[in-house]
Design a protein around this motif. Structure first.
Motif, PDB file in Angstrom:
ATOM      1  N   GLU A 292      10.799  14.929   8.425  1.00  0.00           N
ATOM      2  CA  GLU A 292       9.926  15.459   9.469  1.00  0.00           C
ATOM      3  C   GLU A 292      10.459  16.783  10.006  1.00  0.00           C
ATOM      4  OE1 GLU A 292       6.969  14.252  10.543  1.00  0.00           O
ATOM      5  OE2 GLU A 292       7.138  12.792   8.903  1.00  0.00           O
ATOM      6  N   LYS A 293      11.758  16.968   9.910  1.00  0.00           N
ATOM      7  CA  LYS A 293      12.375  18.191  10.441  1.00  0.00           C
ATOM      8  C   LYS A 293      12.631  19.231   9.351  1.00  0.00           C
ATOM      9  CE  LYS A 293      15.773  19.700  13.829  1.00  0.00           C
ATOM     10  NZ  LYS A 293      14.743  20.244  14.729  1.00  0.00           N
ATOM     11  N   THR A 294      13.102  18.784   8.194  1.00  0.00           N
ATOM     12  CA  THR A 294      13.458  19.744   7.137  1.00  0.00           C
ATOM     13  C   THR A 294      12.803  19.393   5.805  1.00  0.00           C
ATOM     14  OG1 THR A 294      15.472  18.504   6.598  1.00  0.00           O
ATOM     15  CG2 THR A 294      15.683  20.285   8.207  1.00  0.00           C
ATOM     16  N   GLY A 295      11.620  18.797   5.862  1.00  0.00           N
ATOM     17  CA  GLY A 295      10.910  18.490   4.622  1.00  0.00           C
ATOM     18  C   GLY A 295      10.368  19.742   3.962  1.00  0.00           C
ATOM     19  N   PRO A 296       9.947  19.639   2.693  1.00  0.00           N
ATOM     20  CA  PRO A 296       9.429  20.810   1.980  1.00  0.00           C
ATOM     21  C   PRO A 296       8.118  21.307   2.566  1.00  0.00           C
ATOM     22  CG  PRO A 296       9.086  18.804   0.691  1.00  0.00           C
ATOM     23  CD  PRO A 296       9.934  18.428   1.858  1.00  0.00           C
ATOM     24  N   MET A 297       7.936  22.626   2.574  1.00  0.00           N
ATOM     25  CA  MET A 297       6.683  23.213   3.037  1.00  0.00           C
ATOM     26  C   MET A 297       5.561  22.888   2.053  1.00  0.00           C
ATOM     27  SD  MET A 297       7.695  26.960   4.583  1.00  0.00           S
ATOM     28  CE  MET A 297       8.432  27.599   3.078  1.00  0.00           C
ATOM     29  N   GLY A 298       4.355  22.754   2.570  1.00  0.00           N
ATOM     30  CA  GLY A 298       3.221  22.476   1.716  1.00  0.00           C
ATOM     31  C   GLY A 298       2.840  21.005   1.743  1.00  0.00           C
ATOM     32  N   ASN A 299       1.755  20.678   1.043  1.00  0.00           N
ATOM     33  CA  ASN A 299       1.258  19.305   1.076  1.00  0.00           C
ATOM     34  C   ASN A 299       1.062  18.692  -0.308  1.00  0.00           C
ATOM     35  OD1 ASN A 299      -0.955  20.759   0.242  1.00  0.00           O
ATOM     36  ND2 ASN A 299      -2.110  20.483   2.142  1.00  0.00           N
ATOM     37  N   ASN A 300       1.618  19.329  -1.334  1.00  0.00           N
ATOM     38  CA  ASN A 300       1.475  18.777  -2.683  1.00  0.00           C
ATOM     39  C   ASN A 300       2.772  18.127  -3.154  1.00  0.00           C
ATOM     40  OD1 ASN A 300       2.799  21.233  -2.849  1.00  0.00           O
ATOM     41  ND2 ASN A 300       1.971  21.743  -4.866  1.00  0.00           N
ATOM     42  N   HIS A 301       3.500  17.536  -2.207  1.00  0.00           N
ATOM     43  CA  HIS A 301       4.795  16.944  -2.514  1.00  0.00           C
ATOM     44  C   HIS A 301       4.819  15.459  -2.166  1.00  0.00           C
ATOM     45  CE1 HIS A 301       5.673  21.151  -2.697  1.00  0.00           C
ATOM     46  NE2 HIS A 301       5.620  21.303  -1.381  1.00  0.00           N
ATOM     47  N   ILE A 302       5.743  14.748  -2.783  1.00  0.00           N
ATOM     48  CA  ILE A 302       5.967  13.342  -2.481  1.00  0.00           C
ATOM     49  C   ILE A 302       7.400  13.190  -1.980  1.00  0.00           C
ATOM     50  CG2 ILE A 302       6.184  11.025  -3.481  1.00  0.00           C
ATOM     51  CD1 ILE A 302       3.933  11.826  -5.424  1.00  0.00           C
ATOM     52  N   VAL A 303       7.539  12.640  -0.789  1.00  0.00           N
ATOM     53  CA  VAL A 303       8.854  12.418  -0.198  1.00  0.00           C
ATOM     54  C   VAL A 303       9.192  10.937  -0.287  1.00  0.00           C
ATOM     55  CG1 VAL A 303      10.199  12.468   1.934  1.00  0.00           C
ATOM     56  CG2 VAL A 303       8.688  14.385   1.363  1.00  0.00           C
ATOM     57  N   ILE A 304      10.376  10.654  -0.795  1.00  0.00           N
ATOM     58  CA  ILE A 304      10.837   9.278  -0.929  1.00  0.00           C
ATOM     59  C   ILE A 304      12.008   9.066   0.025  1.00  0.00           C
ATOM     60  CG2 ILE A 304      11.809   7.560  -2.504  1.00  0.00           C
ATOM     61  CD1 ILE A 304      10.349   9.026  -4.769  1.00  0.00           C
ATOM     62  N   LYS A 305      11.823   8.143   0.939  1.00  0.00           N
ATOM     63  CA  LYS A 305      12.865   7.834   1.924  1.00  0.00           C
ATOM     64  C   LYS A 305      12.727   6.377   2.338  1.00  0.00           C
ATOM     65  CE  LYS A 305      14.717   9.189   6.449  1.00  0.00           C
ATOM     66  NZ  LYS A 305      16.121   9.195   5.993  1.00  0.00           N
ATOM     67  N   LYS A 306      13.829   5.693   2.489  1.00  0.00           N
ATOM     68  CA  LYS A 306      13.835   4.300   2.913  1.00  0.00           C
ATOM     69  C   LYS A 306      14.215   4.215   4.393  1.00  0.00           C
ATOM     70  CE  LYS A 306      12.957   2.662  -1.212  1.00  0.00           C
ATOM     71  NZ  LYS A 306      11.699   1.963  -1.530  1.00  0.00           N
ATOM     72  N   ASP A 307      13.591   3.286   5.078  1.00  0.00           N
ATOM     73  CA  ASP A 307      13.912   3.074   6.491  1.00  0.00           C
ATOM     74  C   ASP A 307      15.232   2.326   6.618  1.00  0.00           C
ATOM     75  OD1 ASP A 307      11.615   4.327   7.445  1.00  0.00           O
ATOM     76  OD2 ASP A 307      10.427   2.496   7.247  1.00  0.00           O
ATOM     77  N   VAL A 308      16.218   2.995   7.147  1.00  0.00           N
ATOM     78  CA  VAL A 308      17.541   2.419   7.362  1.00  0.00           C
ATOM     79  C   VAL A 308      17.941   2.719   8.811  1.00  0.00           C
ATOM     80  CG1 VAL A 308      19.954   2.424   6.620  1.00  0.00           C
ATOM     81  CG2 VAL A 308      18.155   2.797   4.943  1.00  0.00           C
ATOM     82  N   ASP A 309      18.544   1.774   9.468  1.00  0.00           N
ATOM     83  CA  ASP A 309      18.866   1.922  10.886  1.00  0.00           C
ATOM     84  C   ASP A 309      19.717   3.158  11.181  1.00  0.00           C
ATOM     85  OD1 ASP A 309      17.456  -0.343  11.458  1.00  0.00           O
ATOM     86  OD2 ASP A 309      19.194  -1.675  11.532  1.00  0.00           O
ATOM     87  N   CYS A 310      20.621   3.483  10.280  1.00  0.00           N
ATOM     88  CA  CYS A 310      21.556   4.586  10.541  1.00  0.00           C
ATOM     89  C   CYS A 310      21.049   5.942  10.055  1.00  0.00           C
ATOM     90  CB  CYS A 310      22.910   4.281   9.900  1.00  0.00           C
ATOM     91  SG  CYS A 310      22.809   3.968   8.121  1.00  0.00           S
ATOM     92  N   SER A 311      19.830   5.977   9.541  1.00  0.00           N
ATOM     93  CA  SER A 311      19.292   7.238   9.020  1.00  0.00           C
ATOM     94  C   SER A 311      18.104   7.685   9.871  1.00  0.00           C
ATOM     95  CB  SER A 311      18.876   7.057   7.559  1.00  0.00           C
ATOM     96  OG  SER A 311      18.268   8.223   7.059  1.00  0.00           O
ATOM     97  N   PRO A 312      17.978   8.976  10.201  1.00  0.00           N
ATOM     98  CA  PRO A 312      18.851  10.064   9.749  1.00  0.00           C
ATOM     99  C   PRO A 312      20.120  10.176  10.605  1.00  0.00           C
ATOM    100  CG  PRO A 312      17.069  10.954  11.064  1.00  0.00           C
ATOM    101  CD  PRO A 312      16.808   9.480  10.959  1.00  0.00           C
ATOM    102  N   CYS A 313      21.236  10.370   9.927  1.00  0.00           N
ATOM    103  CA  CYS A 313      22.516  10.544  10.633  1.00  0.00           C
ATOM    104  C   CYS A 313      23.002  11.986  10.577  1.00  0.00           C
ATOM    105  CB  CYS A 313      23.576   9.624  10.030  1.00  0.00           C
ATOM    106  SG  CYS A 313      24.042  10.061   8.332  1.00  0.00           S
ATOM    107  N   PHE A 314      22.473  12.749   9.586  1.00  0.00           N
ATOM    108  CA  PHE A 314      22.811  14.167   9.397  1.00  0.00           C
ATOM    109  C   PHE A 314      24.292  14.392   9.112  1.00  0.00           C
ATOM    110  CE2 PHE A 314      19.110  14.016  12.268  1.00  0.00           C
ATOM    111  CZ  PHE A 314      18.185  14.673  11.474  1.00  0.00           C
ATOM    112  N   LYS A 315      24.966  13.373   8.611  1.00  0.00           N
ATOM    113  CA  LYS A 315      26.379  13.523   8.262  1.00  0.00           C
ATOM    114  C   LYS A 315      26.513  14.112   6.864  1.00  0.00           C
ATOM    115  CE  LYS A 315      27.968   9.586  11.062  1.00  0.00           C
ATOM    116  NZ  LYS A 315      28.696  10.369  12.067  1.00  0.00           N
ATOM    117  N   ARG A 316      27.594  14.841   6.647  1.00  0.00           N
ATOM    118  CA  ARG A 316      27.862  15.404   5.317  1.00  0.00           C
ATOM    119  C   ARG A 316      28.296  14.321   4.329  1.00  0.00           C
ATOM    120  NH1 ARG A 316      28.928  21.125   5.001  1.00  0.00           N
ATOM    121  NH2 ARG A 316      28.669  22.146   7.023  1.00  0.00           N
TER     122      ARG A 316
END
Length: 344
Positions: A292-316
């Motif tokens: 939601e913050k740093t996803g790809p620009m445009g609308n012809n993309h598919i984002v794959i992400k799983k709901d995990v309690d600790c994500s997003p953590c933004f850790k390296r």
């Protein structure tokens, strides 16, 4: 805060230091060009960041940061800029334009740098929640007020390549015996920010094997010099013909080769944003970061992400079990690729 843009002849735009952030700033930079059609707009930044702006219609010139702050200040001061727009949040960037005595200096009031800006933008709770592209656009809107972004907001390609660069990319593909019209899948398994953003190499390898065997795809793995081992592991484990361009491309060559891809499968990274800015369909794999913050620009993309309690953590680096990436299966990513193939 509104200013009279008629008296602004020279504008300095300080670019972000990360490739992905610099790409996400492109709509804001395009907006600056729209507001100053006759002004000379200069981008300042690190060498590899400035490379993104070659062939760009939004800027006239580039100022690459030199070795020391004082030498950079001296270089910028000679240019006689009227306005500096600071996209990065760094203290050093604010100090740079302040020492260069640029009359108007605009950027976010954070990290103790507000005293060096005479157009300092307050950072409130709303600002912190903005998607990165809007975060940068908010700076331009502060200077000039909200307005209609004539057609540019509908733009599909934000990065620009010359015909010579595109021809060079075609020659590279020809040398690898990839015929015109092939289904070319770009794979980007790295992420410069850290390992917490990287999907597992063995799963990328299995994905490559399936795409080659099932869809007769031509697969190209991209990466930096620091990601050579990751790319080599994928090539070795895939057990099918896979081309590795890791460590073999400049930024401009990377851009031109990504432009030849039918689909780009990638972690959240600079190359992901490059592909989006070139209007290449993306299957983006997110773990520790927030699409939601740093996803790809445009609308012809598919984002794959799983709901995990600790994500997003933004850790390296993940301090636990990298569950956010472990839960993403090869089948999840493959289905994303096949959904795009069906539309093409």
């Amino acid at each position: 805060m509104m200013i009279n843009n008629q008296g602004i002849k020279k504008v300095l735009v300080a670019a972000p230091n990360w490739i992905g952030d610099a790409v996400l700033a492109l709509p804001a930079i395009a907006r600056v060009r729209e507001l100053f059609p006759a002004s000379r707009i200069t981008i300042s930044g690190l060498p590899h960041i400035c490379e993104l702006f070659r062939e760009s219609p939004y800027v006239n010139d580039m100022r690459i940061y030199s070795g020391s702050l004082l030498s950079t200040v001296s270089d910028i001061k000679k240019c006689g800029f009227d306005l500096a727009i600071l996209l990065p949040n760094s203290f050093r960037t604010a100090l740079m334009v302040n020492l260069a005595r640029i009359p108007l200096r605009c950027g976010y009031n954070r990290d103790g740098r507000g005293i060096m800006l005479n157009m300092a933008i307050k950072v409130d709770a709303r600002t912190k929640k903005l998607p990165q592209t809007e975060y940068y656009m908010n700076i331009v809107n502060y200077i000039f007020g909200d307005g209609v972004f004539s057609g540019e907001q509908k733009r599909k390609e934000w990065l620009h390549l010359s015909q010579g660069e595109l021809q060079h990319a075609n020659e590279i593909l020809h040398n690898f015996n990839i015929p015109s019209g092939s289904l070319i899948i770009g794979i980007n398994p790295g992420a410069a920010y850290g390992s917490a953003k990287r999907w597992h190499p063995e799963r990328f390898a299995l994905l490559c094997r399936t795409l080659v065997n099932t869809h007769n795809a031509k697969v190209i793995v991209f990466g930096s010099q620091q990601e050579l081992n990751i790319a080599a592991e994928i090539v070795n484990l895939s057990q099918v013909p896979v081309i590795s361009m890791a460590g073999k491309t400049s930024i401009r060559e990377l851009m031109s080769l990504i432009k030849q891809c039918s689909i780009f499968v990638t972690n959240d990274s600079g190359p992901m944003h490059i592909a989006a800015a070139l209007n290449i369909p993306i299957v983006a794999i997110f773990g520790s970061t927030d699409p939601e913050k740093t996803g790809p620009m445009g609308n012809n993309h598919i984002v794959i992400k799983k709901d995990v309690d600790c994500s997003p953590c933004f850790k390296r680096k993940c301090p636990t079990d990298l569950k956010c990436m472990d839960l993403i299966t090869v089948d999840d990513v493959l289905k994303g690729v096949e959904r795009i193939i069906e539309k093409q």
